[in-house]
Motif scaffolding. Sequence first.
Motif, mmCIF file in Angstrom:
data_model
loop_
_atom_site.group_PDB
_atom_site.id
_atom_site.type_symbol
_atom_site.label_atom_id
_atom_site.label_comp_id
_atom_site.label_asym_id
_atom_site.label_seq_id
_atom_site.Cartn_x
_atom_site.Cartn_y
_atom_site.Cartn_z
ATOM 1 N N GLU A 1 -3.161 -1.178 15.163
ATOM 2 C CA GLU A 1 -4.330 -0.818 14.373
ATOM 3 C C GLU A 1 -4.052 0.314 13.397
ATOM 4 O O GLU A 1 -4.708 0.414 12.361
ATOM 5 N N ASN A 2 -3.088 1.175 13.704
ATOM 6 C CA ASN A 2 -2.803 2.329 12.851
ATOM 7 C C ASN A 2 -1.664 2.039 11.886
ATOM 8 O O ASN A 2 -0.688 1.380 12.236
ATOM 9 N N GLU A 3 -1.796 2.555 10.676
ATOM 10 C CA GLU A 3 -0.731 2.436 9.696
ATOM 11 C C GLU A 3 0.360 3.448 10.030
ATOM 12 O O GLU A 3 0.101 4.442 10.702
ATOM 13 N N PRO A 4 1.592 3.206 9.559
ATOM 14 C CA PRO A 4 2.643 4.197 9.803
ATOM 15 C C PRO A 4 2.310 5.505 9.097
ATOM 16 O O PRO A 4 1.688 5.511 8.032
ATOM 17 N N THR A 5 2.719 6.602 9.693
ATOM 18 C CA THR A 5 2.427 7.914 9.100
ATOM 19 C C THR A 5 3.680 8.596 8.598
ATOM 20 O O THR A 5 3.595 9.664 7.993
ATOM 21 N N ARG A 6 4.859 7.989 8.867
ATOM 22 C CA ARG A 6 6.125 8.582 8.427
ATOM 23 C C ARG A 6 6.913 7.569 7.618
ATOM 24 O O ARG A 6 6.882 6.367 7.908
ATOM 25 N N CYS A 7 7.678 8.068 6.653
ATOM 26 C CA CYS A 7 8.554 7.208 5.862
ATOM 27 C C CYS A 7 9.718 6.750 6.743
ATOM 28 O O CYS A 7 9.937 7.275 7.841
ATOM 29 N N LYS B 1 0.853 -1.176 0.000
ATOM 30 C CA LYS B 1 0.000 0.000 0.000
ATOM 31 C C LYS B 1 0.896 1.234 0.000
ATOM 32 O O LYS B 1 1.858 1.310 0.759
ATOM 33 N N THR B 2 0.589 2.196 -0.854
ATOM 34 C CA THR B 2 1.357 3.433 -0.924
ATOM 35 C C THR B 2 0.742 4.454 0.022
ATOM 36 O O THR B 2 -0.451 4.721 -0.024
ATOM 37 N N LEU B 3 1.613 5.004 0.892
ATOM 38 C CA LEU B 3 1.182 6.010 1.861
ATOM 39 C C LEU B 3 1.997 7.283 1.657
ATOM 40 O O LEU B 3 3.021 7.274 0.987
ATOM 41 N N VAL B 4 1.544 8.381 2.254
ATOM 42 C CA VAL B 4 2.247 9.663 2.164
ATOM 43 C C VAL B 4 2.756 10.034 3.555
ATOM 44 O O VAL B 4 2.008 10.019 4.535
ATOM 45 N N CYS B 5 4.044 10.369 3.639
ATOM 46 C CA CYS B 5 4.678 10.731 4.904
ATOM 47 C C CYS B 5 4.111 12.051 5.421
ATOM 48 O O CYS B 5 4.017 13.027 4.679
ATOM 49 N N ARG B 6 3.760 12.084 6.689
ATOM 50 C CA ARG B 6 3.181 13.301 7.279
ATOM 51 C C ARG B 6 4.215 14.394 7.489
ATOM 52 O O ARG B 6 3.879 15.555 7.632
ATOM 53 N N ASP B 7 5.508 14.026 7.542
ATOM 54 C CA ASP B 7 6.555 15.026 7.769
ATOM 55 C C ASP B 7 7.085 15.625 6.477
ATOM 56 O O ASP B 7 7.135 16.841 6.329
ATOM 57 N N CYS B 8 7.505 14.760 5.546
ATOM 58 C CA CYS B 8 8.153 15.267 4.331
ATOM 59 C C CYS B 8 7.259 15.237 3.102
ATOM 60 O O CYS B 8 7.595 15.817 2.079
ATOM 61 N N GLY B 9 6.120 14.555 3.177
ATOM 62 C CA GLY B 9 5.185 14.508 2.064
ATOM 63 C C GLY B 9 5.548 13.510 0.980
ATOM 64 O O GLY B 9 4.837 13.394 -0.018
ATOM 65 N N ALA B 10 6.627 12.766 1.167
ATOM 66 C CA ALA B 10 7.034 11.773 0.168
ATOM 67 C C ALA B 10 6.153 10.534 0.265
ATOM 68 O O ALA B 10 5.666 10.179 1.344
ATOM 69 N N GLU B 11 5.982 9.874 -0.862
ATOM 70 C CA GLU B 11 5.254 8.619 -0.864
ATOM 71 C C GLU B 11 6.194 7.502 -0.446
ATOM 72 O O GLU B 11 7.387 7.521 -0.770
ATOM 73 N N PHE B 12 5.665 6.530 0.292
ATOM 74 C CA PHE B 12 6.443 5.347 0.670
ATOM 75 C C PHE B 12 5.520 4.146 0.658
ATOM 76 O O PHE B 12 4.300 4.269 0.723
ATOM 77 N N VAL B 13 6.117 2.967 0.518
ATOM 78 C CA VAL B 13 5.336 1.739 0.399
ATOM 79 C C VAL B 13 5.273 1.042 1.750
ATOM 80 O O VAL B 13 6.291 0.792 2.392
#
Length: 94
Positions: free
Chosen positions: A32-38, A5-17
């Motif tokens: 229960e929560n997905e990671p929010t940072r790369c 799943k591709t997510l977006v980092c809350r700090d730098c805005g980069a996409e990460f898998v």
Amino acid sequence: MYEDKTLVCRDCGAEFVFTAGEREFYAEKGFENEPTRCKECRQARKARPANGRGGPRESFETTCAACGAPTTVPFIPRSDRPIYCSECFAARRA
């Protein structure tokens, strides 16, 4: 069962898998929560000091009120409260 799943980092805005393996690991641990940072931002956050000021933690030398031994504490000692070394503090808690 799990897919990348591709997510977006809350700090730098980069996409990460968020890989299928990572998702399975999170599920096994009950997270229960997905990671929010790369990965890079997580490592940078872990490397920051806990006090959030960007420098090393301050420590203050004082004397134990019970045994008189020199001790170091992570806060500014006040004269109106006794300060104990770790051994005396543990003994008082028990």
